[in-house]
Design an enzyme around this catalytic site. Sequence first.
Site: not given
Length: 218
Positions: A9-11, A108, A141, A166
């Site tokens: 994931d990015m954020d 993402s 998601k 996260d």
Amino acid sequence: MGIAAVVFDMDGVLIDSEPIWEQVRHEYVVLKGGRWQPDSQKKMMGMNTVEWSSYLADELGVAEPADEVAAAVIDLMADKYAHHVPLLPGAVDAVRRCAGSWKLGLASSSPATVIDLVLAKSGLLDYFTVVLSTEEVGRGKPAPDVYLTVAQRLGVEPNDCTAVEDSTNGLRSAHSAGMRLIAAPRPEFPPSPDALALADVVIDDLDELTSGVVTGGA
């Protein structure tokens, strides 16, 4: 066959962006006469662009069409990142370390334009074989769509992938896709206990993302 790919994931995993998303959205909602709620940012974590822009318009009272809401907020976020990409400690090293052993994917909830800007400015773009935004798949998601599509484009089975997530919705998404799941929660936006319990392992920071953690080996 063992782990063949790692999907990040990015954020909240590679960049400390959730506080920026919250600030930008909060200020925009207030500017447009809407009603920001204490749990608004947490609810939007994992939503794709269509979903969160509709949420701002329909649930928080922003009196603009959802597509205009999305365009305005994305422009504000891009302007923030153009000046500074808030990389989390260990993010660059973790990506490079994993790229030395596995194919890498990125799944993402950020818009594609924002993802490309972040990866380009951080020097990480070339490490990822597949980069995908939830706005490019059917559902955001916690639906597994983005992770399933990344695995398909990587040419590997989902259960041969390890995901690094996260948020509550992100953890549920990767777990639903059938991936080995590493949780790297942010203390400012902790996932729900039931979502965190889905993880195979929980790490405090990306320096702990070792080969053994990725594969479940020693």
